[in-house]
Design an enzyme around this catalytic site. Structure first.
Site, PDB file in Angstrom:
ATOM      1  N   GLU A 114       0.832  -1.192   0.000  1.00  0.00           N
ATOM      2  CA  GLU A 114       0.000   0.000   0.000  1.00  0.00           C
ATOM      3  C   GLU A 114       0.873   1.250   0.000  1.00  0.00           C
ATOM      4  O   GLU A 114       1.662   1.471   0.911  1.00  0.00           O
ATOM      5  CB  GLU A 114      -0.908   0.031   1.230  1.00  0.00           C
ATOM      6  CG  GLU A 114      -1.990  -1.027   1.225  1.00  0.00           C
ATOM      7  CD  GLU A 114      -2.984  -0.859   2.363  1.00  0.00           C
ATOM      8  OE1 GLU A 114      -4.079  -1.428   2.271  1.00  0.00           O
ATOM      9  OE2 GLU A 114      -2.658  -0.168   3.362  1.00  0.00           O
ATOM     10  N   CYS A 115       0.725   2.066  -1.020  1.00  0.00           N
ATOM     11  CA  CYS A 115       1.364   3.380  -1.126  1.00  0.00           C
ATOM     12  C   CYS A 115       2.891   3.267  -1.055  1.00  0.00           C
ATOM     13  O   CYS A 115       3.537   3.051  -2.065  1.00  0.00           O
ATOM     14  CB  CYS A 115       0.813   4.322  -0.066  1.00  0.00           C
ATOM     15  SG  CYS A 115       1.093   6.072  -0.458  1.00  0.00           S
ATOM     16  N   ALA A 116       3.483   3.421   0.126  1.00  0.00           N
ATOM     17  CA  ALA A 116       4.940   3.297   0.233  1.00  0.00           C
ATOM     18  C   ALA A 116       5.397   1.940  -0.265  1.00  0.00           C
ATOM     19  O   ALA A 116       6.441   1.813  -0.917  1.00  0.00           O
ATOM     20  CB  ALA A 116       5.389   3.511   1.668  1.00  0.00           C
TER      21      ALA A 116
END
Length: 807
Positions: free
Chosen positions: A335-337
């Protein structure tokens, strides 16, 4: 019915001090011996990190958009199990929620759902009596909301505070405290908000100060009285075991990214996985060389990989292992990072490379709630399944999705998906979508164990002190340490490619080798560079020839070499029949030179600056103090060109008996082109020239001297020197984190006290370092480590971390 004392800290808008007051209250109440539970309205990950630090309990999020209205109270009660009081921090302004949602998911919405009294914190730095109107509006805007107290923040003076407090109390809302301006307790900002608590070395101390300030200026008893007046809640605490279940009796390992670069994940995420029969193993992608043993699943949450990109990129062993794990089908949620980390690169720095995409940071903030649907069948669900999510980032990924996009967001495909992969910018709170946690856990249970990394090399205590043949210690050079397949930290020659103009000059020098070499142009080029006369310059076949010329120039009565130091001067003097004295600089003094230790009758003194192998940069004043009648002082500046600006160089100093030796070997990556020069006292230079055989310096070497003395070369030299400083910092900081004693070096190497046997142990692990016990004044607990690019440095550091102890 459940009784839970609780208050909610809100504000008219962002920036009024919610985090300051809420975290301060948590810390102050915890100091009083109360069990405090910290909660945050909205999807924010950073504030809960501070809450956890203040309370010693996991920070929790309450977000009706992500989990639904019905779960907000159960999640509050779950997070507050066993707590004496719960403190909830709001988000943005009191009534600000999802855009277009009429306050849905706002602080007021959560306060109403949980029937929690509100303590309003108001920044009064730009108003006084008008604050009464602000509080009146906040109190009356939503009738089912209880604004039970106010804390005034950023008061400029007692008079200012009294004026605002009187106006507020006229509305019927008590003032619980006044905080005056104090920049010392603010958490620093970053492009996505506050710096995570895990990244702040001073966070604990700052919280202690904040707790004291809040306890002093806020009526804690009044706050507790309000909290205890909160009505009972008609709900049962959320329990992850009610929503997921194990599918086997096995306990497969899910490796969860943690550390400074990966601090964002909801506490309920790992609780759900544990309830589904998984074992959670945290690992730090910036530091750990391998995945946890037995890894069968990967969860890479959010964080700040861009801030720690250098460390992530440098950890090559883990990046390679992660890439293979993802490609091998180890179930992976990113997720994201985590998405950025799985890309080929982030702002040009290499990342894991499991996704065929590039990530770059931008100035544009993307912040939004979404109701996406799965764009394809994949690890977490079937195509068309909807979810609630949020995204919060300042980066872009190109391409934005793979052949099988994970999400469709308002018709736009996004993310990368597959039977064992889920990677996108969107954050999903699995408490609101437990079926995703169940699917992931089921896939993990069915997965085979990821192949572990090879076992580390044997303990240093079992390794011999050396496995490189040693006949004459003074003739031992770092180049004999390297070998096929070894990572080279032994030879202190730059690994950067030579500039095109230098390559051209070398080719021209080779082409001109059909005639005897003419050194006149090289002499003039060096003289111009250093502002010397032609008679003050002698071109040599590297620094080694210069030392041999010096040894033969005179019948030295008492030659002295300052050590630890490059041993070639000793070898040259000994070969010429001289008995050599030593002046030893001590490690406890940082290898600084005490001129008083040099014998008064020494007629030759040789000292390096920066010194090999210590990297010590001696002040020019100290070296000038060695000059006296009847003495020749030789300063070996073979590594001075690695020092930005060359602040301590003596190449332009005209002192009787002073000569400086320079080498082009190291900075310009030319160990096979023996090129260097001497500048100094013309009488001494003339003596040295008389010892030099004709044409000792080759045509290519002379061409290199000319090329590296020009203006373009000086610009490139400074660039390379500054790069060496940056790369040395990576090495020094990494060794410091391991607790390794390291010298303060100005050179392209550092002297490190790795411990007896580590030199040979590292060789067995495929890494060559320069043994230091061949330098007078050092023993085999020391080793010299060349500065290398961060990727190589991280390989060295991750290998050293596998040591059990330091000796």
């Amino acid at each position: 019915m459940v009784r839970l004392p609780r208050v909610l800290v809100a504000a008219p808008a962002s920036g009024h001090g919610k985090t300051t007051l809420a975290t301060g209250l948590m810390a102050a109440l915890t100091r009083r011996g109360l069990a405090v539970s910290g909660h945050k309205v909205g999807p924010d990950y950073i504030d809960p990190g501070y809450h956890a630090l203040a309370t010693g309990r996991p920070g929790r999020n309450l977000d009706p958009h992500l989990v639904g209205e019905s779960l907000v109270v159960p999640l509050l009660l779950h997070g507050a199990r066993g707590a004496d009081v719960a403190v909830v921090e709001g988000v943005m302004g009191l009534f600000d929620g999802r855009v277009g949602g009429a306050g849905f998911a706002s602080t007021a919405h959560v306060a109403a759902l949980t029937r929690t009294p509100v303590v309003l914190v108001v920044d009064i730095s730009h108003a006084s009596r008008s604050i009464g109107a602000v509080v009146h509006g906040m109190r009356t805007f939503q009738p089912d909301l209880t604004v039970a107290g106010v804390v005034l923040n950023k008061a400029g003076s007692p008079r200012h505070a009294a004026e605002a407090a009187a106006a507020v109390e006229a509305t019927g809302v008590p003032v619980l405290g006044v905080l005056h301006r104090d920049d010392g307790i603010r958490a620093p900002s970053r492009h996505l908000g506050l710096v995570p608590a895990a990244e702040r070395a001073q966070a604990a101390a700052a919280l202690e100060s904040l707790a004291e300030r809040v306890a002093e200026h806020v009526d804690l008893e009044a706050v507790l009285e309000l909290a205890r007046a909160a009505p009972e809640l008609d709900a049962h605490p959320w329990d992850p075991a009610d929503h997921v279940r194990p599918v086997t009796h096995d306990s497969p390992v899910v490796a969860v990214a943690a550390g400074r670069a990966f601090t964002f994940r909801y506490a309920e995420t790992t609780e759900l996985l544990e309830a589904a029969g998984c074992t959670i193993a945290m690992f730090d992608p910036a530091r750990d060389p391998h995945l946890p043993p037995g890894t069968r699943g990967l969860y890479l949450g959010g964080g700040f990989p861009e801030v720690h990109a250098a460390a992530l990129a440098a950890n090559t062993s883990l990046r390679a292992e992660l890439r293979q794990a993802v490609l091998d089908g180890v179930p992976t949620v990113a997720e994201c990072a985590g998405l950025l980390y799985l890309c080929r690169s982030l702002d040009g720095r290499p990342m894991v490379g499991a996704l065929d995409a590039e990530a770059v940071m931008t100035s544009r903030l993307t912040l939004a709630y979404h109701r996406p649907v799965f764009g394809s069948d994949h690890l977490l669900g079937e195509a068309g399944t909807s979810a609630t999510a949020h995204e919060f980032h300042r980066s872009t990924v190109t391409p934005a999705h793979g052949e099988s996009p994970m999400w469709s967001i308002e018709g736009t495909p996004a993310g990368f998906a597959g039977p064992t992969l889920s990677a996108s910018y969107l954050h999903v709170h699995w408490a609101g979508h437990p079926h995703q946690a169940q699917r992931f856990a089921d896939t993990v249970h069915a997965a085979s164990v990821h192949r572990s990394a090879p076992a580390p090399p044997p303990s240093p205590s079992d390794a011999p002190t050396s496995n490189v043949a040693l006949t004459d210690p003074l003739r031992h050079h770092g180049d004999v340490e390297v070998g096929d397949g070894l990572l080279d930290f032994a030879v202190n020659v730059s690994h950067l490619p030579r500039p095109d103009w230098l390559e051209d000059a070398l080719r021209e020098g080779v082409a001109a080798s059909t005639r005897y070499p003419d050194a006149r142009e090289a002499h003039e080029a060096v003289a111009r560079r250093h502002g010397r006369d032609r008679a003050e310059v002698l071109i040599t076949a590297g620094a080694a020839e210069a030392f041999f010329l010096m040894a033969r120039a005179r019948s030295w009565r008492r030659p002295v070499v300052v050590h630890p130091q490059f041993t070639e001067p000793d070898v040259a003097l000994r070969a010429a029949g001289h008995k050599v004295g030593h002046v030893l600089c001590r490690p406890e003094d940082g290898f600084a030179l005490d001129p008083a230790l040099v014998p008064a009758d020494a007629d030759l003194v040789v000292v390096g600056n920066p010194t090999n192998p210590t990297g010590r940069l001696h002040p020019a004043d100290v070296l000038r103090s060695l000059v006296r009648p009847g003495r020749v002082v030789v300063v070996d500046e073979a590594f001075m060109d690695f020092v930005p600006g060359e602040p301590e160089t003596l190449t332009s100093q005209r002192l009787p008996g002073l000569v400086v030796i320079r080498s082009l070997t190291k900075l310009w990556s030319m160990p096979g082109i023996r090129a260097g020069y001497i500048v100094g006292d013309p009488a001494v230079v003339a003596e040295l020239g008389e010892q030099q055989p004709p044409w000792s310096v080759s045509g290519p070497a002379l061409a290199a001297v000319v090329a590296t003395s020009g203006p373009d070369a000086l610009i490139e030299q400074e660039r390379r020197a500054r790069r060496a400083v940056r790369e040395r910092r990576v090495l020094v900081d990494g060794l410091a984190e391991l607790g390794v004693e390291v010298t303060d070096s100005a050179a392209p190497f550092v002297l490190a006290k790795l411990g007896r046997g580590t030199h040979a142990w590292l060789r067995g692990a495929g890494i060559a370092v320069r043994r230091a016990d061949t330098f007078p004044g050092l023993d085999d607990t020391w080793a010299r480590l060349a500065v290398r690019e961060p990727d190589a440095t991280q390989q060295l550091l991750t290998t050293l971390r596998s040591k059990d102890t330091w000796s």
